[in-house]
Scaffold this motif. Structure first.
Motif, mmCIF file in Angstrom:
data_model
loop_
_atom_site.group_PDB
_atom_site.id
_atom_site.type_symbol
_atom_site.label_atom_id
_atom_site.label_comp_id
_atom_site.label_asym_id
_atom_site.label_seq_id
_atom_site.Cartn_x
_atom_site.Cartn_y
_atom_site.Cartn_z
ATOM 1 N N VAL A 156 8.335 -17.598 -13.913
ATOM 2 C CA VAL A 156 8.311 -15.901 -14.051
ATOM 3 C C VAL A 156 9.025 -15.497 -12.854
ATOM 4 C CG1 VAL A 156 6.824 -13.791 -14.089
ATOM 5 C CG2 VAL A 156 6.363 -15.668 -15.512
ATOM 6 N N VAL A 157 9.943 -14.332 -12.980
ATOM 7 C CA VAL A 157 10.710 -13.861 -11.908
ATOM 8 C C VAL A 157 10.207 -12.579 -11.679
ATOM 9 C CG1 VAL A 157 13.205 -12.843 -11.311
ATOM 10 C CG2 VAL A 157 12.766 -14.831 -12.811
ATOM 11 N N ASN A 158 10.104 -12.444 -10.353
ATOM 12 C CA ASN A 158 9.600 -11.175 -9.616
ATOM 13 C C ASN A 158 10.314 -10.590 -8.612
ATOM 14 O OD1 ASN A 158 8.343 -11.322 -6.723
ATOM 15 N ND2 ASN A 158 7.680 -13.247 -7.627
ATOM 16 N N ASN A 159 10.579 -9.367 -8.108
ATOM 17 C CA ASN A 159 11.054 -8.899 -7.019
ATOM 18 C C ASN A 159 10.234 -8.427 -5.985
ATOM 19 O OD1 ASN A 159 10.835 -6.692 -8.241
ATOM 20 N ND2 ASN A 159 13.021 -5.907 -7.964
ATOM 21 N N TYR A 160 9.172 -8.626 -6.005
ATOM 22 C CA TYR A 160 8.154 -8.234 -5.239
ATOM 23 C C TYR A 160 8.121 -9.103 -3.852
ATOM 24 C CZ TYR A 160 5.207 -5.088 -8.227
ATOM 25 O OH TYR A 160 4.878 -4.145 -9.336
ATOM 26 N N GLU A 161 8.255 -10.275 -4.072
ATOM 27 C CA GLU A 161 8.068 -11.188 -2.941
ATOM 28 C C GLU A 161 9.373 -11.228 -2.143
ATOM 29 O OE1 GLU A 161 5.434 -14.992 -4.230
ATOM 30 O OE2 GLU A 161 6.811 -14.566 -5.490
ATOM 31 N N GLN A 162 9.316 -11.174 -0.891
ATOM 32 C CA GLN A 162 10.777 -10.778 0.111
ATOM 33 C C GLN A 162 10.345 -11.366 1.372
ATOM 34 O OE1 GLN A 162 11.965 -6.676 1.160
ATOM 35 N NE2 GLN A 162 12.682 -7.271 -0.903
ATOM 36 N N TYR A 163 11.139 -11.986 1.951
ATOM 37 C CA TYR A 163 10.944 -12.489 3.477
ATOM 38 C C TYR A 163 12.041 -11.535 4.107
ATOM 39 C CZ TYR A 163 11.620 -15.733 7.429
ATOM 40 O OH TYR A 163 11.856 -16.196 8.469
ATOM 41 N N LEU A 164 11.750 -11.291 5.359
ATOM 42 C CA LEU A 164 12.548 -10.349 6.198
ATOM 43 C C LEU A 164 12.690 -10.929 7.438
ATOM 44 C CD1 LEU A 164 10.916 -7.795 4.205
ATOM 45 C CD2 LEU A 164 13.034 -6.842 5.194
ATOM 46 N N SER A 165 13.806 -11.123 7.956
ATOM 47 C CA SER A 165 14.302 -11.725 9.309
ATOM 48 C C SER A 165 14.567 -10.732 10.225
ATOM 49 C CB SER A 165 15.111 -13.008 9.350
ATOM 50 O OG SER A 165 15.875 -12.997 10.398
ATOM 51 N N VAL A 166 14.243 -10.607 11.255
ATOM 52 C CA VAL A 166 14.365 -9.225 12.267
ATOM 53 C C VAL A 166 15.125 -9.874 13.514
ATOM 54 C CG1 VAL A 166 13.723 -7.358 13.780
ATOM 55 C CG2 VAL A 166 12.368 -7.939 11.578
ATOM 56 N N VAL A 167 16.543 -9.173 13.424
ATOM 57 C CA VAL A 167 17.489 -9.959 14.411
ATOM 58 C C VAL A 167 17.960 -9.170 15.570
ATOM 59 C CG1 VAL A 167 19.803 -10.913 14.405
ATOM 60 C CG2 VAL A 167 18.347 -11.622 12.557
ATOM 61 N N ARG A 168 18.308 -9.557 16.699
ATOM 62 C CA ARG A 168 18.692 -8.735 17.715
ATOM 63 C C ARG A 168 20.263 -9.323 17.703
ATOM 64 N NH1 ARG A 168 19.653 -8.924 23.482
ATOM 65 N NH2 ARG A 168 19.361 -6.870 24.466
ATOM 66 N N SER A 169 21.430 -8.248 17.845
ATOM 67 C CA SER A 169 22.610 -8.704 17.813
ATOM 68 C C SER A 169 23.228 -7.399 18.348
ATOM 69 C CB SER A 169 23.257 -8.924 16.541
ATOM 70 O OG SER A 169 23.215 -8.053 15.590
ATOM 71 N N LYS A 228 6.506 -17.704 7.360
ATOM 72 C CA LYS A 228 7.569 -18.602 7.411
ATOM 73 C C LYS A 228 7.042 -19.823 6.659
ATOM 74 C CE LYS A 228 10.828 -18.389 10.815
ATOM 75 N NZ LYS A 228 10.790 -16.991 11.265
ATOM 76 N N LYS A 229 5.727 -20.106 6.108
ATOM 77 C CA LYS A 229 5.255 -21.279 5.526
ATOM 78 C C LYS A 229 4.976 -20.806 4.153
ATOM 79 C CE LYS A 229 1.834 -24.615 6.457
ATOM 80 N NZ LYS A 229 0.626 -24.996 6.042
ATOM 81 N N GLU A 230 4.699 -19.596 3.767
ATOM 82 C CA GLU A 230 4.563 -19.197 2.470
ATOM 83 C C GLU A 230 5.511 -18.648 1.685
ATOM 84 O OE1 GLU A 230 1.746 -20.035 1.129
ATOM 85 O OE2 GLU A 230 0.643 -20.942 2.958
ATOM 86 N N ALA A 231 6.400 -17.565 2.482
ATOM 87 C CA ALA A 231 7.314 -16.848 1.690
ATOM 88 C C ALA A 231 8.689 -16.959 1.772
ATOM 89 C CB ALA A 231 7.289 -15.341 2.402
ATOM 90 N N LEU A 232 9.157 -17.951 2.606
ATOM 91 C CA LEU A 232 10.388 -18.600 2.703
ATOM 92 C C LEU A 232 10.823 -19.649 1.764
ATOM 93 C CD1 LEU A 232 12.625 -18.231 4.664
ATOM 94 C CD2 LEU A 232 11.969 -19.618 6.193
ATOM 95 N N ALA A 233 11.915 -19.489 1.089
ATOM 96 C CA ALA A 233 12.168 -20.553 -0.223
ATOM 97 C C ALA A 233 13.079 -21.429 0.558
ATOM 98 C CB ALA A 233 12.714 -19.521 -1.228
ATOM 99 N N ARG A 248 6.934 -9.656 2.176
ATOM 100 C CA ARG A 248 6.379 -8.738 1.559
ATOM 101 C C ARG A 248 5.636 -9.584 0.230
ATOM 102 N NH1 ARG A 248 9.743 -4.107 -1.286
ATOM 103 N NH2 ARG A 248 10.180 -5.709 -2.719
ATOM 104 N N ASN A 249 4.292 -9.484 -0.150
ATOM 105 C CA ASN A 249 3.645 -10.119 -1.072
ATOM 106 C C ASN A 249 3.779 -9.807 -2.457
ATOM 107 O OD1 ASN A 249 2.559 -11.637 1.027
ATOM 108 N ND2 ASN A 249 1.099 -10.193 1.455
ATOM 109 N N LEU A 250 3.381 -10.610 -3.354
ATOM 110 C CA LEU A 250 3.471 -10.491 -4.843
ATOM 111 C C LEU A 250 2.832 -9.160 -5.195
ATOM 112 C CD1 LEU A 250 4.695 -11.241 -7.576
ATOM 113 C CD2 LEU A 250 2.636 -12.908 -7.668
ATOM 114 N N ASP A 251 1.640 -8.659 -4.537
ATOM 115 C CA ASP A 251 1.075 -7.666 -4.795
ATOM 116 C C ASP A 251 1.479 -6.352 -4.126
ATOM 117 O OD1 ASP A 251 -0.063 -7.978 -2.392
ATOM 118 O OD2 ASP A 251 -1.895 -8.086 -2.659
ATOM 119 N N ALA A 252 2.984 -6.554 -3.368
ATOM 120 C CA ALA A 252 3.679 -5.569 -2.694
ATOM 121 C C ALA A 252 2.975 -5.077 -1.425
ATOM 122 C CB ALA A 252 3.389 -4.187 -3.456
ATOM 123 N N SER A 253 1.872 -5.954 -0.724
ATOM 124 C CA SER A 253 1.270 -5.718 0.427
ATOM 125 C C SER A 253 2.348 -6.622 1.523
ATOM 126 C CB SER A 253 -0.130 -6.141 0.531
ATOM 127 O OG SER A 253 -0.132 -7.608 0.116
#
Ligand code: 0WD
Ligand code: CA
Length: 390
Positions: free
Chosen positions: A198-211, A40-45, A26-31
């Motif tokens: 500046v801190v934000n909680n818009y940006e997030q990286y999601l992993s989708v896992v099969r288990s 993986k390149k842009e959103a993973l810290a 999820r990007n800084l503009d909520a898109s």
């Protein structure tokens, strides 16, 4: 109506090694950014926080005034974006993903930890579609409770501020301890000016896992805070390289230790479900000063909890094995209780903390319509699945 007592345990807990299927962000503009490579390149810290930084007396409430906070109503698990990515994945592999349950990790954390913590109400929607179960949180019920809590706190301005600061502190810790790129690709200011960022909680990286557990296979989407060491080559297992970040008040007295053990147990569940191998706790004092940082291995948590000899005053010893036996039994029951071929019904799954029963009830036709038309399932996803249905 069907009921399932929280005392139920499965005799076997065969676990399936979690495997990442894809990721998005999820990007800084909520898109949403549905491209795996870009995510993986842009959103993973990347985690980077030398202990020497602790000498700088960092305050975790610093920057609270400029917090870019996504509205609560928009910060809910979003099925359309997940299903769009799942469709991409299935189109690439040429087949429907073989799982029994599709949901977000947070829902499963809540269920797995229910045996020791039932303070957060469970209110979930369940539908069967294409012989798979989809579980979604009742976000409206959650929003209502949060609003009530806020109103209650608002009676005392100091409480209200404190509540908001506590929420901020977690995101501040993430900003402070991670880098947007691997260390070697960062400039000195990028590393040294993190306390001012500046801190934000818009940006997030999601992993989708099969288990899975026992015979039940799950697909779980969950937020991942960052990379512990490095991102391996494509095709290699990335899960062992992720890290989860947490904060806690400093732990000194036995009652604080017992409370922290519950936090450890819940963090274990959160990490375990996605196959995350390590997590980091930042400890803060009453004034939000960062006092220490501690790294935990997820697999050592069951042992720590088992061997804990802190005075508990009746609080049970937390057992990860018991939690898994419960989780296995619950998922077995859920899959057996719902006719996987019936696409005309929807259910509400709740927990009654008094009778200690999980309750499964049929929803209204209106609720079912909403869930199957945009709230969980989208037209696009249904079209895709229809096109490959046998
Ligand atoms: O109530 C909400 N608004 C929630 C939204 C609760 C849980 C998740 N979500 C959203 C997330 O933003 C994400 O897009 O759902 C998606 C998937 O999340 P997940 O991995 O299934 O969620 P979970 O495992 O419950 O929590 C992961 C992170 C948290 O990290 P910490 O370190 O605090 O466990 O999601 C955030 C938080 O950063 N999060 C929340 N943010 C705002 N309000 C909340 C919440 N109630 N709960 C978790
Ligand atoms: Ca976190």
């Amino acid at each position: 109506m069907k009921q399932f007592a929280v005392t139920n345990r499965s005799s076997t807990t065969g676990l399936k090694q979690p495997k990442e299927l894809f990721s998005y962000s999820r990007n800084l503009d909520a898109s949403w950014n549905l491209d795996e490579e870009v995510s993986k390149k842009e959103a993973l810290a990347y985690y980077y926080f030398p202990d020497s930084q602790l000498d700088n007396n960092i305050n975790l409430s610093g920057g609270f005034q400029t917090f870019q906070k996504i509205p609560d109503a928009a910060n809910v698990a979003n099925f359309p974006s997940l299903l769009r990515c799942l469709q991409n994945h299935e189109q690439e592999t040429g087949k429907k993903v073989k799982v029994d349950i599709i949901t977000f990790r947070g829902i499963m954390s809540k269920l797995i930890t229910l045996i020791y913590d039932d303070r957060n109400p469970v209110e979930l929607y369940v539908i069967a579609y294409d012989k798979q179960l989809f579980l979604k949180n009742d976000d409206e019920a959650d929003a209502k409770r949060k609003e009530e809590q806020k109103n209650k706190a608002a009676e005392n301005e100091k409480d209200a501020l404190y509540l908001q600061q506590c929420e901020f502190v977690g995101y501040k810790f993430e900003t402070l301890t991670t880098l947007p790129k691997p260390w070697a690709e960062c400039t000195r200011p990028m590393i040294e000016k993190r306390t001012k960022k500046v801190v934000n909680n818009y940006e997030q990286y999601l992993s989708v896992v099969r288990s899975g557990i026992g015979k039940i296979k799950t697909l779980l989407a969950g937020e991942v805070d960052g990379v512990w060491d490095y991102v391996p080559e494509k095709g290699e297992d990335i899960l062992p390289h992720y890290v989860e970040l947490k904060t806690s008040a400093v732990v000194e007295t036995p009652p604080q230790m017992v409370r922290f053990e519950l936090k450890l147990f819940k963090t274990w569940a959160q990490c375990f479900l996605l196959g995350i191998k390590q997590f980091v706790y930042g400890y803060r004092d009453q004034n939000f000063n960062l006092r220490g940082v501690e790294v935990f291995q997820t697999e050592e948590v069951p042992v720590i909890l088992k061997e804990s000899d802190v005075s508990r005053r009746g609080v049970p010893q937390y057992s990860c094995t018991e939690a898994l036996k419960w989780y296995g039994a619950l998922l077995d029951w859920l899959v057996l209780s719902i006719d996987l071929t019936d696409e005309l019904k929807a259910y509400k799954l709740t927990y009654n903390a008094v009778s200690k029963q999980v309750i499964l009830k049929e929803c209204s036709k209106e609720e079912n319509d909403i869930l199957r038309n945009g709230d969980i399932l989208t037209d696009e996803f249904k079209q895709w699945r229809n096109s490959i249905r046998k």
